[in-house]
Write a protein that holds these residues in place. Sequence first.
Motif, mmCIF file in Angstrom:
data_model
loop_
_atom_site.group_PDB
_atom_site.id
_atom_site.type_symbol
_atom_site.label_atom_id
_atom_site.label_comp_id
_atom_site.label_asym_id
_atom_site.label_seq_id
_atom_site.Cartn_x
_atom_site.Cartn_y
_atom_site.Cartn_z
ATOM 1 N N UNK A 261 0.807 -1.206 0.000
ATOM 2 C CA UNK A 261 0.000 0.000 0.000
ATOM 3 C C UNK A 261 0.843 1.259 0.000
ATOM 4 N N UNK A 262 2.167 1.060 0.155
ATOM 5 C CA UNK A 262 3.079 2.206 0.185
ATOM 6 C C UNK A 262 4.165 2.121 -0.890
ATOM 7 N N UNK A 263 4.512 0.904 -1.316
ATOM 8 C CA UNK A 263 5.531 0.697 -2.344
ATOM 9 C C UNK A 263 4.947 -0.201 -3.434
ATOM 10 N N UNK A 264 5.072 0.197 -4.712
ATOM 11 C CA UNK A 264 4.519 -0.645 -5.792
ATOM 12 C C UNK A 264 5.038 -2.074 -5.710
ATOM 13 N N UNK A 265 4.152 -3.033 -5.997
ATOM 14 C CA UNK A 265 4.540 -4.441 -5.894
ATOM 15 C C UNK A 265 3.803 -5.250 -6.953
ATOM 16 N N UNK A 266 4.568 -5.942 -7.795
ATOM 17 C CA UNK A 266 3.983 -6.782 -8.839
ATOM 18 C C UNK A 266 4.584 -8.176 -8.781
ATOM 19 N N UNK B 94 -7.383 0.566 -3.102
ATOM 20 C CA UNK B 94 -8.462 1.379 -3.664
ATOM 21 C C UNK B 94 -9.383 1.814 -2.524
ATOM 22 N N UNK B 95 -9.398 3.114 -2.316
ATOM 23 C CA UNK B 95 -10.210 3.687 -1.228
ATOM 24 C C UNK B 95 -9.912 2.998 0.097
ATOM 25 N N UNK B 96 -8.619 2.762 0.309
ATOM 26 C CA UNK B 96 -8.149 2.217 1.577
ATOM 27 C C UNK B 96 -8.188 0.711 1.697
ATOM 28 N N UNK B 97 -8.755 -0.004 0.714
ATOM 29 C CA UNK B 97 -8.853 -1.458 0.777
ATOM 30 C C UNK B 97 -7.893 -2.096 -0.217
ATOM 31 N N UNK B 98 -7.156 -3.093 0.250
ATOM 32 C CA UNK B 98 -6.182 -3.771 -0.602
ATOM 33 C C UNK B 98 -6.858 -4.867 -1.433
ATOM 34 N N UNK B 99 -6.353 -5.067 -2.638
ATOM 35 C CA UNK B 99 -6.836 -6.133 -3.516
ATOM 36 C C UNK B 99 -5.705 -6.542 -4.443
ATOM 37 N N UNK B 100 -5.763 -7.783 -4.900
ATOM 38 C CA UNK B 100 -4.753 -8.322 -5.806
ATOM 39 C C UNK B 100 -5.388 -8.496 -7.183
ATOM 40 N N UNK C 173 -11.397 9.643 -8.443
ATOM 41 C CA UNK C 173 -11.154 10.362 -9.690
ATOM 42 C C UNK C 173 -10.103 11.457 -9.530
ATOM 43 N N UNK C 174 -9.916 11.928 -8.335
ATOM 44 C CA UNK C 174 -8.941 12.979 -8.084
ATOM 45 C C UNK C 174 -7.804 12.437 -7.225
ATOM 46 N N UNK C 175 -6.719 13.182 -7.171
ATOM 47 C CA UNK C 175 -5.569 12.764 -6.376
ATOM 48 C C UNK C 175 -5.980 12.588 -4.923
ATOM 49 N N UNK C 176 -5.537 11.472 -4.319
ATOM 50 C CA UNK C 176 -5.920 11.166 -2.947
ATOM 51 C C UNK C 176 -4.829 10.335 -2.293
ATOM 52 N N UNK C 177 -5.001 10.075 -1.006
ATOM 53 C CA UNK C 177 -4.060 9.257 -0.255
ATOM 54 C C UNK C 177 -4.604 7.864 0.009
ATOM 55 N N UNK C 178 -5.850 7.610 -0.397
ATOM 56 C CA UNK C 178 -6.475 6.318 -0.095
ATOM 57 C C UNK C 178 -6.361 5.328 -1.254
ATOM 58 N N UNK C 179 -5.784 5.742 -2.383
ATOM 59 C CA UNK C 179 -5.603 4.853 -3.528
ATOM 60 C C UNK C 179 -4.124 4.819 -3.922
ATOM 61 N N UNK C 180 -3.601 3.610 -4.151
ATOM 62 C CA UNK C 180 -2.188 3.462 -4.528
ATOM 63 C C UNK C 180 -2.005 2.132 -5.254
#
Length: 265
Positions: A71-76, A120-126, A231-238
């Motif tokens: 949720x803080x560092x990109x991971x694939x 997405x909106x604070x919830x993690x998903x794979x 749709x706008x820049x936020x801290x809850x999506x990464x």
Amino acid sequence: MGILTAAMVIPSKLKPSSLTQQQSSLFLHRRRKPKKNLSIVPVARLFGPAIFEASKLKVLFLGVDEEKHPGKLPRTYTLTHSDVTSKLTLAISQTINNSQLQGWYNKLQRDEVVAEWKKVKGKMSLHVHCHISGGHFLLDLFARLRYFIFCRELPMVLKAFAYGDGNLLNNYPELQEASVWVYFHSKIPEFNKVECWGPLKEATSHSSGGTVDEEKQATPSINWDMPLPCQEACACCFPPTSLIPWSQDLPSDGDETHQGLQQQT
């Protein structure tokens, strides 16, 4: 007459049946051994037996911390299979490991599975991506079979993700509850879709035998709606954009609007 002459010269102690056996053994070495089927048609097998074996998994950490939260560092995840060694290679990095996907065979087979963690909106998903068809006619011809094989072997693939990135899941056990979204990319509308396979801990034993509606009734607590980022820049999506350079414009289950896929290059 010829048969009679041949019978006369056969030694009395040598039975005809024995001669037949000797002739069979004498000429056996002249026969060509049947060649193994080395067909490169990209549908016979993708990842081999749909059983995960830890001893056959090679894990590469490329520029990521084994314990850093996605949720803080990109991971694939980039997972490929070798028909020569029957081993799996899993690269865990910040972007797709393109070096695994080089070469004419990989481009023909297209059996890789790539995935990314999203918040997405604070919830993690794979989010897991599979290439069903598109690119050349063989993949299009066997799209249905490829879809079936991917569905059958994806639980094993997800187990490889969970095992290879075990430290991450041990440090953040809540990720086991993260929903798994599977993207099937195809130029054929029937197979160009997105499916929710439920929480990661359950998706590793997912069965593709039932319909989506049956699965929804069996697991009513799962959010079956595709998560949409702000749709706008936020801290809850990464991360803010997808780490996988494949078309993300696929219909979800129940959506009648199917759009074709063209892989971005």
